[in-house]
Design an enzyme around this catalytic site. Structure first.
Site, PDB file in Angstrom:
ATOM      1  N   ASP A  43      95.317 -76.759  20.781  1.00  0.00           N
ATOM      2  CA  ASP A  43      94.480 -77.727  20.071  1.00  0.00           C
ATOM      3  C   ASP A  43      95.259 -78.922  19.533  1.00  0.00           C
ATOM      4  O   ASP A  43      94.707 -79.772  18.834  1.00  0.00           O
ATOM      5  CB  ASP A  43      93.717 -77.054  18.936  1.00  0.00           C
ATOM      6  CG  ASP A  43      94.629 -76.333  17.959  1.00  0.00           C
ATOM      7  OD1 ASP A  43      95.854 -76.522  18.050  1.00  0.00           O
ATOM      8  OD2 ASP A  43      94.115 -75.584  17.102  1.00  0.00           O
TER       9      ASP A  43
ATOM     10  N   ASP B  44      95.877 -82.701  16.254  1.00  0.00           N
ATOM     11  CA  ASP B  44      95.044 -81.915  15.339  1.00  0.00           C
ATOM     12  C   ASP B  44      95.767 -81.826  13.995  1.00  0.00           C
ATOM     13  O   ASP B  44      95.919 -82.814  13.305  1.00  0.00           O
ATOM     14  CB  ASP B  44      94.752 -80.543  15.929  1.00  0.00           C
ATOM     15  CG  ASP B  44      93.684 -79.800  15.141  1.00  0.00           C
ATOM     16  OD1 ASP B  44      92.878 -80.453  14.464  1.00  0.00           O
ATOM     17  OD2 ASP B  44      93.659 -78.567  15.185  1.00  0.00           O
TER      18      ASP B  44
ATOM     19  N   ASP C  36      99.600 -75.755  10.368  1.00  0.00           N
ATOM     20  CA  ASP C  36      98.516 -74.821  10.056  1.00  0.00           C
ATOM     21  C   ASP C  36      99.077 -73.428   9.810  1.00  0.00           C
ATOM     22  O   ASP C  36      99.918 -72.942  10.591  1.00  0.00           O
ATOM     23  CB  ASP C  36      97.521 -74.745  11.221  1.00  0.00           C
ATOM     24  CG  ASP C  36      96.624 -75.975  11.310  1.00  0.00           C
ATOM     25  OD1 ASP C  36      96.849 -76.922  10.534  1.00  0.00           O
ATOM     26  OD2 ASP C  36      95.716 -75.977  12.154  1.00  0.00           O
TER      27      ASP C  36
ATOM     28  N   ARG D 192      94.270 -83.147   3.333  1.00  0.00           N
ATOM     29  CA  ARG D 192      94.837 -81.803   3.520  1.00  0.00           C
ATOM     30  C   ARG D 192      96.324 -81.790   3.187  1.00  0.00           C
ATOM     31  O   ARG D 192      97.160 -81.521   4.038  1.00  0.00           O
ATOM     32  CB  ARG D 192      94.586 -81.295   4.936  1.00  0.00           C
ATOM     33  CG  ARG D 192      93.128 -81.159   5.279  1.00  0.00           C
ATOM     34  CD  ARG D 192      92.919 -80.454   6.622  1.00  0.00           C
ATOM     35  NE  ARG D 192      91.500 -80.291   6.911  1.00  0.00           N
ATOM     36  CZ  ARG D 192      91.021 -79.630   7.969  1.00  0.00           C
ATOM     37  NH1 ARG D 192      91.854 -79.069   8.823  1.00  0.00           N
ATOM     38  NH2 ARG D 192      89.720 -79.521   8.160  1.00  0.00           N
TER      39      ARG D 192
END
Length: 424
Positions: free
Chosen positions: A222, A246, A250, A302
């Protein structure tokens, strides 16, 4: 000999001998030979134009010679454990003792062999060539991975790292760029240090080696620069990340015991995600530390975005986010301490915090607390849920906030330039 030539010879003799005689008369060092040589050099050097200019340049700087060695300053608790030691290249694995926060105790490839990456290619993801980074990270034993030269590694597919590995970019300029990203997938005990990951793309899937004995089918990636999935004891330190398709970083799917420190994040929308999505309640046990990082130019949101778990965000520097800084959903506990929040100029973007997927009646019970944060240019933090009372496990992983200005603590965030034989 003519009279003219005799005078020239006499002048040369006097030029060279007078300083020696005077040095002998006034020397008090007890080492006449060394002092005479020094006096001789003092008179000879002015006839060398380069030396003459350099001498006066030094005098213009307070009569002190330029320090030819790289100056080094360790500004925070993690860096003080290993930085500024000239023998770091001979003692690379000492870095393994330096993790703090919830990732403390992550040792990576400590105790294993040094594996040197000599080949930046990534042609065969199922049977990687020895000397490549992919070959090293897929071995079934602890390895401390270094690089023999500067290199840009363009990954054909995502790079899947095995347990007990350290990727140590110190001593070379190492970039993972313009291809697949890095995946820490269902493993334990990984350190990634001192590299630059940028311009990561969505890549086709395929068969990718994850260990010496295992090749796994992977679907289309991704575009995450660095993904930690179902893994424990992971420390990301002094990594520069920017320009992904992306997320830049993460941490999802039951990952825990994570420290993200001394990293430099720039030019990206969705920077850091801690918790997969609201339905993945397995992330309730996630413990993650975000410390001494710099969120710089072009970061939108974020920084991080949190779900379910317990998160300490401490001593980070935030510079004009474009949407919000710290956000979350699904009742995460967020302890924000001694950060510096410089808000963007746009009036509607000055709030540090953002709650997602919940009405105020619900999120007002989420425990989000700000302690001694600095708010600039109108920045403000909306707390909720009252006091945070950590469990013993959570308390044990907290980094004591430092009162040193955050700009100093994060001054050397991101990939460092380190030369063997000099302090790093």
């Amino acid at each position: 000999m003519g009279k003219h030539n005799f005078i020239l010879v006499l002048i040369h003799v006097m030029v060279f001998m007078v300083p020696v005689i005077f040095a002998g008369l006034f020397s008090s060092s007890g080492n006449e030979i060394d002092d005479k040589d020094a006096a001789m050099d003092a008179f000879i050097n002015p006839y060398d134009p380069d030396s003459y200019v350099a001498q006066f340049a030094d005098e213009d700087q307070g009569s002190t010679r330029r320090d030819l060695h790289t100056t080094c300053e360790a500004t925070n608790a993690i860096d003080k454990c290993w930085r500024c030691k000239s023998d770091w290249a001979e003692n690379r694995q000492a870095l393994a003792e330096c993790a703090l926060g919830f990732g403390k105790g992550t040792t990576g490839g400590k105790g294993g062999d040094i594996y040197v990456v000599t080949d930046p290619s990534d042609c065969d993801c199922e049977n990687p060539k020895e000397g490549t980074l992919r070959f090293g990270v897929t071995r079934d034993r602890p390895l401390w991975i270094t690089f023999d030269k500067d290199m840009v590694i363009t990954l054909k597919h995502e790079l899947v790292i095995n347990s007990d590995k350290t990727i140590d970019g110190r001593g070379a300029s190492v970039e993972i760029a313009n291809g697949g990203g890095v995946s820490v997938y269902q493993v334990n005990n990984v350190i990634i240090h001192g590299i630059h990951i940028h311009h990561i793309k969505v890549m086709d899937g395929g068969r990718i080696r994850s260990s010496e004995t295992k090749v796994i089918p992977r679907s289309k990636s991704d575009g995450d620069a660095l993904a930690i999935f179902g893994s424990t004891k992971v420390w990301i330190d002094h990594v520069t990340l920017d320009h992904g398709e992306d997320g830049l970083l993460d941490v999802t799917m039951k990952s825990t015991a994570i420290t993200i420190s001394n990293c430099d994040f720039n030019h990206h929308d969705k920077v850091m995600l801690l918790g997969a999505d609201d339905s993945h309640t397995e992330d309730k046990n996630m413990l993650a530390t975000v410390a001494f990082n710099r969120f710089g130019e072009g970061c939108v949101q974020r920084l991080p975005r949190c779900r379910h778990g317990f998160f300490q965000v401490v001593n980070n520097d935030y510079n004009k986010w474009q949407f919000y800084a710290i956000g979350g959903s699904s009742d995460p506990t967020i302890l924000s301490q001694h950060n510096r929040f410089l808000a963007p100029d746009e009036k509607s973007k000055k709030q540090v915090t953002r709650r997602n997927n919940a009405a105020e009646e619900e999120w007002k019970n989420w425990k989000w607390k700000s302690e001694n944060d600095i708010f600039l240019n109108g920045a403000y933090f909306v707390p909720s849920g009252g006091d945070i009372q950590p469990t013993p496990e959570q308390s044990a992983g907290l980094i004591p906030p430092c009162t040193t200005p955050v700009e100093t603590l994060t001054r050397y965030a991101g990939k460092l330039t380190c030369l063997p034989g000099q302090p790093c």
